[in-house]
Scaffold this motif. Structure first.
Motif, PDB file in Angstrom:
ATOM      1  N   TRP A  64       0.833  -1.201   0.000  1.00  8.75           N
ATOM      2  CA  TRP A  64       0.000   0.000   0.000  1.00  8.75           C
ATOM      3  C   TRP A  64       0.872   1.257   0.000  1.00  8.75           C
ATOM      4  O   TRP A  64       0.643   2.198  -0.758  1.00  8.75           O
ATOM      5  N   VAL A  91      -5.431   6.658  -6.054  1.00 14.62           N
ATOM      6  CA  VAL A  91      -5.131   6.621  -4.623  1.00 14.62           C
ATOM      7  C   VAL A  91      -6.393   6.328  -3.806  1.00 14.62           C
ATOM      8  O   VAL A  91      -6.341   5.621  -2.792  1.00 14.62           O
ATOM      9  N   ALA A  92      -7.545   6.825  -4.282  1.00 12.15           N
ATOM     10  CA  ALA A  92      -8.794   6.525  -3.570  1.00 12.15           C
ATOM     11  C   ALA A  92      -9.087   5.020  -3.672  1.00 12.15           C
ATOM     12  O   ALA A  92      -9.441   4.370  -2.684  1.00 12.15           O
ATOM     13  N   ASN A  95      -6.755   3.148  -1.310  1.00 12.29           N
ATOM     14  CA  ASN A  95      -7.159   3.221   0.097  1.00 12.29           C
ATOM     15  C   ASN A  95      -8.389   2.350   0.365  1.00 12.29           C
ATOM     16  O   ASN A  95      -8.497   1.714   1.414  1.00 12.29           O
ATOM     17  N   ASP A  96      -9.335   2.335  -0.602  1.00  8.87           N
ATOM     18  CA  ASP A  96     -10.529   1.502  -0.434  1.00  8.87           C
ATOM     19  C   ASP A  96     -10.147   0.022  -0.437  1.00  8.87           C
ATOM     20  O   ASP A  96     -10.685  -0.779   0.325  1.00  8.87           O
ATOM     21  N   LYS A  98      -7.349  -1.308   0.485  1.00  5.23           N
ATOM     22  CA  LYS A  98      -6.680  -1.648   1.738  1.00  5.23           C
ATOM     23  C   LYS A  98      -7.717  -1.871   2.840  1.00  5.23           C
ATOM     24  O   LYS A  98      -7.622  -2.828   3.619  1.00  5.23           O
ATOM     25  N   ARG A  99      -8.723  -1.000   2.854  1.00  7.66           N
ATOM     26  CA  ARG A  99      -9.767  -1.124   3.872  1.00  7.66           C
ATOM     27  C   ARG A  99     -10.511  -2.445   3.694  1.00  7.66           C
ATOM     28  O   ARG A  99     -10.803  -3.154   4.651  1.00  7.66           O
TER      29      ARG A  99
ATOM     30  N   PRO B 422      -7.198   6.655   6.048  1.00 11.22           N
ATOM     31  CA  PRO B 422      -6.353   7.447   5.147  1.00 11.22           C
ATOM     32  C   PRO B 422      -7.213   8.201   4.132  1.00 11.22           C
ATOM     33  O   PRO B 422      -8.211   7.664   3.651  1.00 11.22           O
ATOM     34  N   PRO B 424      -7.185  10.466   0.351  1.00  7.76           N
ATOM     35  CA  PRO B 424      -8.612  10.463   0.030  1.00  7.76           C
ATOM     36  C   PRO B 424      -9.190   9.055   0.101  1.00  7.76           C
ATOM     37  O   PRO B 424      -8.463   8.087  -0.054  1.00  7.76           O
ATOM     38  N   CYS B 425     -10.489   8.946   0.306  1.00  7.11           N
ATOM     39  CA  CYS B 425     -11.114   7.630   0.333  1.00  7.11           C
ATOM     40  C   CYS B 425     -12.608   7.777   0.069  1.00  7.11           C
ATOM     41  O   CYS B 425     -13.128   8.881  -0.028  1.00  7.11           O
ATOM     42  N   SER B 426     -13.287   6.643  -0.071  1.00 12.63           N
ATOM     43  CA  SER B 426     -14.726   6.681  -0.299  1.00 12.63           C
ATOM     44  C   SER B 426     -15.371   5.498   0.396  1.00 12.63           C
ATOM     45  O   SER B 426     -14.695   4.541   0.768  1.00 12.63           O
TER      46      SER B 426
END
Lengths: 215, 626
Positions: A64, A91-92, A95-96, A98-99, B422, B424-426
């Protein structure tokens, strides 16, 4: 080993074609940052060649970080608006991903759905048990806490079963490509896990699943 | 691409920095002062514009008007919050008597309109004046137009407070490239500096106590990459809170009821309190003298205080730092032992009791080698350089400080994005209708950690219409939250069967429309061509006040270096200067300044010799130390 189905992805700057399923970052023709295919697997985004249930958390974290370094929009301040928007998408999505992959429940859900296994309906015995749990939580705060603790324990126990069911599939080619008895068993466990997580959340015991309400 | 500037928009002081020759540099006035007080003065006779910084204080002393200070505390806050602050602490200004339509989202202060009446002024407008002054300083220094800026905000600022800061930037004519969290900016400047020396990798806590806000962030840094693991804070906790108990005591001793003190009395008392607090950083006991307007007379007052007394007064405030520190560590999954260091940032970390708190909480000696006032602006300038196309190995990965969610049935919050995710995210959640043939659905977007929506900060309400007429629970609406790199939120609701979509950029209604910003820009800044003579007079007064303050300090520290006759001469010159700046004759002010300079010469020379002597002494000790 078969590759996931390819996902056509065009560069927004020069139009060159790419396979979005491998989560490419830069256009092979012009070098611009590529957009992200909406159906790309979170595993591909985090550098794992194929989907799997067992992941190394620290390797996931390193992947990541490294990809964040490469796709972050701040790196493209001098580029066109189109390219900066692609970097923001990258990048969004990262991050999604990774979540979605950092919690075992969410990983399992992704694998089961990808194989096309429908989410299981809950059996009558389980529903009765659940109603009984909810009733017991209607007393005072201590009752409520006891039910939260019990639901959390059951959640942990089912998660261990899920681990035993899915773990061995990681080593089998295409295990997550088509429905199987193991995946159907996993789907049943996921349905139970979700109702337990819902119960804990309703009672104010916190979120056991990141994507509890998604989809 | 034009050069971008970095701005630390602080509660008490603001700074501007720019990267030159690869290094961040704080831009200073001709006295070498980088800090601009975040104070704005509107005089009753000033038709347009306002005085900012040290000039604002001078303006307040010279003529009637309203002095706005520490207005950052009210950015993005409601009227009831502002009223509570003014009721339970320093009454430094008045609220606009006729509340705005949406008073819970909009604080307005009463300021003179320059035509004998009053007008409302928002904290956003006050912040814009400060930002404009910093922009002007940068343009004068760089000799080119400046339009791009990175502005820092407390990490714990919510969406409304961030949006207000962005609006202030726009109002000041700046393109806000990014809002960066203050502790993150500090870590960047500190970390890159250490990295240049080949050190500084690891996990650090940044303990940032400013004038009005407290943040604590846990970050990792490695090869130019700064990753925030967790952040926590309190946007209403700062060094300003240390001053009020002292000011109260001072007012009380002068026979003024602190709860009924007039704004200018409060400002005077706070200024004396601040001097005492600052002096107690190095001294164990101080006697600070000043003047306080009581009735029609200017009464000389004295604040006599020991460090122990100060610490007893401020201990409850300092202890409020513990909760956020614990939360940040727990959210990062760390204990104090896992940290490689604790970096102190913010002017209030100079207070010995604050340092002692940090030392005790984290179980280690904190790092005090970052410049507490300047490191945040320096970090902002590095990020501004990167975002204007600079070639530097730097990347910030920040998090959202507060959870974001929507209100569901029964007023309970359904959290879509958890705090410390973290950016940006959605995130997407699906909701269903609760009544048969329900054709619309209302959404209430909130931010905060509490279970009930009424206890969280309300960010926006919107309605999705055109839902197909189905039975209860059959229509499905997917709500998507998108959080950008500034921590600002966009919410989209989409009905699954028909694709009907509603989208809102979450913008609290106190936020300004583009047209309003244009209008305010036209009305204020560009018409601010004040009388040149008046500006010169005010600048001269500021200079005199600086010399007066320096003289006070010198006498306090080294009074023993002058004899009785010399001291009497200094006191006469001080009195003359005080008299001159109360008047409007600029040449008289200049004459008084020259006289004061002459009278303080012997003291200044002896102080200098003493300092040189001390420095040499240290050197000798260094030289003999093996």
């Amino acid at each position: 080993m078969s590759r996931p189905a390819s996902l056509p992805l065009a560069c927004r700057v020069c139009g060159a074609d790419h396979d979005g399923s491998t989560a490419p970052i830069a256009c092979v023709a012009c070098g611009a940052v590529l957009p992200v295919h909406p159906q790309v697997s979170p595993f591909a985004l985090l550098g794992l060649a194929r989907p799997r249930f067992h992941v190394d958390d620290s390797a996931l974290d390193r992947a990541w970080l490294e990809r964040s370094r490469r796709v972050h929009p701040d790196r493209f301040a001098r580029k066109s608006d189109a390219e900066r928007r692609c970097a923001a998408e990258q990048v969004a999505a990262l991050n999604d991903a990774k979540r979605a992959l950092s919690v075992p429940y969410d990983r399992a859900l992704w694998l089961v759905q990808r194989a096309g296994v429908p989410l299981a309906t809950l059996g009558p015995a389980w529903l009765t048990e659940l109603m009984e749990l909810r009733e017991r939580a209607e007393g005072d705060d201590a009752d409520k806490q006891r039910v939260i603790d019990e639901a959390r324990a059951r959640f942990a126990e089912r998660l261990a079963t899920l681990d035993a069911v899915l773990g061995p599939l990681d080593d089998i080619d295409d295990a997550y490509a088509t429905p199987s008895a193991a995946l159907r068993r996993a789907a049943a466990l996921l349905a139970e896990l979700k109702t337990l997580a819902r119960l804990v959340d309703d009672l104010g015991g916190g979120k056991l699943i990141a994507t509890l309400d998604e989809r | 691409m034009a050069r971008g500037i970095g701005i630390d928009l602080g509660t008490t002081y603001s700074l501007v920095a720019v990267v030159r020759d690869g290094k961040p540099e704080v831009l200073r006035d001709e006295h070498g002062e980088g800090r601009v007080p975040s104070a704005v003065f509107f005089g009753e006779d000033m038709a347009a514009g306002a005085l900012v910084g040290f000039e604002a204080f001078a303006g307040e002393r010279a003529k009637p008007g309203a002095l706005l200070t520490s207005t950052k505390r009210f950015m993005g806050r409601g009227r009831s919050v502002a009223q509570a602050v003014l009721d339970h602490g320093a009454r430094t200004f008045r609220l606009w008597p006729a509340p705005a339509v949406d008073a819970e989202r909009l604080v307005q202060f009463a300021v003179p309109d320059g035509e004998g009446g009053e007008r409302p002024c928002t904290p956003v407008e006050a912040a814009a004046y400060v930002l404009k002054a910093l922009k002007d300083r940068a343009e004068a220094e760089l000799g080119e137009e400046v339009s791009d800026a990175v502005i820092t905000v407390p990490a714990y600022f919510d969406d409304a407070q961030r949006q207000a800061t962005r609006d202030a930037g726009r109002l000041a004519g700046l393109r806000v490239l990014r809002l960066v969290a203050e502790p993150t900016a500090a870590a960047v400047a500190y970390g890159l500096d250490k990295e240049a020396e080949g050190r500084g990798q690891g996990t650090y806590a940044v303990f940032d106590l400013g004038g009005g806000t407290f943040d604590v962030s846990v970050l990792e840094f490695d090869r130019g990459l700064f990753r925030v693991r967790a952040t926590a804070g309190d946007t209403a906790l700062g060094g300003d809170d240390f001053d009020w108990p002292l000011a109260e005591r001072l007012l009380g001793a002068a026979g003024v009821d602190p709860a009924a003190a007039l704004p200018h009395q409060t400002h005077q008392a706070l200024a004396i309190a601040r001097r005492a607090k600052e002096a107690l950083t190095d001294l164990d006991h101080v006697d600070v003298e000043g003047v306080l307007a009581v009735g029609d007379e200017e009464r000389a007052v004295q604040l006599s205080l020991s460090r122990a007394e100060l610490e007893r007064l401020i201990l409850p405030v300092v202890n409020r730092c513990a909760g956020p520190c614990e939360r940040a560590l727990v959210d990062a999954g760390l204990t104090p032992n896992d940290l490689d260091g604790v970096i102190l940032v913010g002017g209030s970390t100079r207070v010995p009791l604050v340092r002692a708190f940090a030392r005790e909480f984290f179980g280690r000696e904190p790092l005090c080698d970052a410049h507490p006032d300047e490191v945040v602006a320096a970090g902002a300038s590095l990020q501004a350089e990167l975002l204007t196309g600079g070639d530097r190995d730097l990347l910030l990965l920040d998090v959202t400080p507060l959870s974001l969610g929507v209100e569901t049935m029964g007023g309970v919050v359904d959290k879509l994005i958890a705090r410390n995710s973290p950016t940006p995210c959605s995130a997407t959640h699906t909701f269903t209708t609760y009544a048969d043939h329900q054709s619309a659905m209302d959404f209430h977007v909130v931010q905060g950690e509490r279970e009930k929506a009424e206890h969280c900060k309300s960010l926006a309400r919107f309605t999705l219409r055109g839902i197909p007429l189905l039975g209860a629970g059959l229509a499905r609406v997917a709500v998507t939250f998108q959080l950008d790199a500034d921590g600002l939120l966009t919410v989209t609701a989409k009905e699954q069967a028909t694709g009907t979509t509603t989208s809102v950029e979450v913008k609290p209604s106190y936020g300004l429309t583009d047209a309003e910003v244009e209008g305010m820009l036209m009305a204020s800044f560009d018409h601010a061509q004040d009388d040149i003579e008046e500006r010169l007079l005010i600048e001269k007064r500021v200079e005199v006040e600086r010399v007066l303050a320096a003289t006070d300090k010198a006498l306090l520290e080294d009074g023993g270096l002058v004899d009785a006759a010399e001291r009497a001469a200094i006191e006469r010159a001080v009195a003359a200067a005080r008299g001159a700046i109360a008047g409007t004759d600029r040449s008289a002010v200049q004459a008084a300044l020259d006289a004061l300079d002459a009278a303080t010469q012997p003291l200044a020379h002896r102080r200098m010799s003493k300092r040189i002597g001390e420095a040499l002494e240290h050197k000798r000790i260094d030289e003999v130390t093996p």
